[in-house]
Write an enzyme that holds these catalytic residues in place. Sequence first.
Site, PDB file in Angstrom:
ATOM      1  N   GLU A   7      -1.393   3.122 -12.691  1.00  0.00           N
ATOM      2  CA  GLU A   7      -1.932   4.079 -12.344  1.00  0.00           C
ATOM      3  C   GLU A   7      -1.144   5.199 -11.864  1.00  0.00           C
ATOM      4  O   GLU A   7      -0.253   5.070 -11.348  1.00  0.00           O
ATOM      5  CB  GLU A   7      -3.060   3.579 -11.484  1.00  0.00           C
ATOM      6  CG  GLU A   7      -4.184   4.794 -10.887  1.00  0.00           C
ATOM      7  CD  GLU A   7      -4.470   4.213  -9.343  1.00  0.00           C
ATOM      8  OE1 GLU A   7      -5.621   5.247  -9.286  1.00  0.00           O
ATOM      9  OE2 GLU A   7      -4.697   3.264  -9.257  1.00  0.00           O
ATOM     10  N   CYS A  40      -8.153   1.057 -11.491  1.00  0.00           N
ATOM     11  CA  CYS A  40      -7.867  -0.017 -10.196  1.00  0.00           C
ATOM     12  C   CYS A  40      -9.070  -0.344  -9.289  1.00  0.00           C
ATOM     13  O   CYS A  40      -9.510  -1.522  -9.113  1.00  0.00           O
ATOM     14  CB  CYS A  40      -7.210   0.752  -9.673  1.00  0.00           C
ATOM     15  SG  CYS A  40      -6.283   0.098  -8.082  1.00  0.00           S
ATOM     16  N   SER A  53      20.083  -8.555  17.540  1.00  0.00           N
ATOM     17  CA  SER A  53      20.421  -9.175  18.554  1.00  0.00           C
ATOM     18  C   SER A  53      20.532 -10.548  18.747  1.00  0.00           C
ATOM     19  O   SER A  53      20.576 -11.186  19.220  1.00  0.00           O
ATOM     20  CB  SER A  53      19.359  -9.178  19.399  1.00  0.00           C
ATOM     21  OG  SER A  53      17.949 -10.095  18.872  1.00  0.00           O
TER      22      SER A  53
END
Length: 661
Positions: free
Chosen positions: A44, A174, A356
């Site tokens: 598309e 779609c 971390s």
Amino acid sequence: MRLINVATCNLNQWAMDFDCNMKNIKESISKAKEVGAVIRLGPELEITGYGCEDHFLELDTVTHAWECLAELLLGDWTDGILCSFGMPVIKGSERYNCQILCLNRKIVMIRPKMWLANDGNYRELRWFTAWKQKDYLEDFLLPAEVSDALMQTTVPFGYGYVQFLDTAVAAEVCEELFSPMPPHAELTLNGVEVFMNASGSHHQLRKLDLRLRAFIGATHTRGGVYMYSNHQGCDGGRLCYDGCSCVVVNGDVVAQGSQFSLKDVELVVAQIDLDAVASLRGSISSFQEQASCKKKISSVPVPFKLCQSFNLQMSLSSPLKIRYHSPEEEIAFGPSCWLWDYLRRSGASGFLLPLSGGADSSSVAAIVGCMCQLVVQEIENNDEQVKADAIRIGHYTDGQFPTDSKEFAKRIFYTVFMGSENSSEATKARAKVLADEIGSWHLDVSIDGVVSALLSLFQTLTGKRPRYKVDGGSNIENLGLQNIQARIRMVLAFMLASLLPWVHSKSGFYLVLGSSNVDEGLRGYLTKYDCSSADINPIGSISKADLRTFLKWAAIHLGFSSLAEIEAAPPTAELEPIRANYSQLDEVDMGMTYEELSVYGRLRKIFRCGPVSMFKVRLKDFHLSLTVLNAASWMPSPFSSFPLLLIEKVILLPGADKIFL
């Protein structure tokens, strides 16, 4: 036998990059012709890119799309092959999302999208109008420059199909497939045998099964050939398109492309006998009865044959076992491919991640490590585009290129452990071990000096110095001290991302990666301008529960064994002092476990529950294991006490020690 060879494709397009998009489109057509395909379907809005957003409102975007289409039609690209191209078209004063069906250097038909995607991440109604006239085709006057070039003045425009001498072909765009009354239902009754669905579908965990079930359902009871084409990778926005172009015949998948790939162009080909479609339809009595009283749909006749007769040299495509990735693989490969696209097109020289040693930042690090592995694999598979991009980004010279993922990671990936007096040696060690396993350039820096300087400045201004709660401070002081650390880390991360390339004599900059998961965002358990603030966040739509499962998977399948220990460690922000009788834990701070938080996220976002609905669902799920008070306290602030206002009476169940509504 009516044998037909069809080709669909995954394309890695880029919003507004017409040169790149045209290159990919032409390559897909060339490959389709090489295998003898007579139909080529692209995704598309493939000419402009799907994610142009408000650029669709600019007339230049539509003009450039017509220029590209004219270039394709003036060449030999559509000779002997029906091509479906996606682009925006302005008719009158309305803008439509269209599929342009072309054959032999002429436009056969323009098919505007009738049902637009306008929920979740989609906002097509902002840029396009839905085509509502279904009763007839209209004449569309081509732009003057296109008309002069093609020697074609008008073309049919609207809802309909193309009738060839030996079969009928139609487009379904779609979202139309997923509408309550999809166009293919009545088109099949009108004799359409081949459907072309051009899509711009983004990746979502566990979504592929929904999509494939729709293709299978469209042809299982009605018969037909369903072709599906999709974008793949990142096209410049925050969405990751997950390809998986495929061909379905009478409810069986006979060809399937990859869901995740670094390739710019991937062709999916199928050889089909259309007599199998006619045979199935002829065997279904209800189909025959409904077809006999169908509503007639407009068509465009084309005197051209797409099929060939019986041919011993042409082997038919057989049903395949559908390939699904596990959720852990989807987390690894989807964001990895998206990151690579973003990196190679952004002008950046790499990524920087505050690592971390906790689950979230370690998940992001593992995804980047997976990206490096995919790049090396594609280079080994002779992908010249990936090789060229890797040489440029990694600053390779003298004919060198990446052959080892860890060596490549050392060039493009920086990790930084920003410790404080509140950080434990355990998380510091985990961050270092993981960085070594991935191969990143790892730094270890203490932020205590900067924190102390800011607190001294605050004391000079106000005459007061805040204390942590464990040292006798208030909640306000405690939160303020935690936020100072978090925000210093953000500033330091962006400073390092800007200047480290200069330190190492590299051009460009590093993209700062975030590591805030979707559950914490829904709950509000995050610090603004810390891990939630970055250039891009690969895990922003993934739940903590899924990330922890991914860590266990990645420890084995990606070769980063330290992730198993990281996953097993109790989650902690390490923003408060560690004492003999106190250690900060995320689940204690939130007032709920991550398992409960994941349930909360699903109820909020997937099942669209408000506070009262969530309360009722939790009571039903917990049965006799939860008191009414506990169920209400589980609700996130400010709704914690709200459900209790709805209690009319309390019932003590016989033989039970719990109370219920």
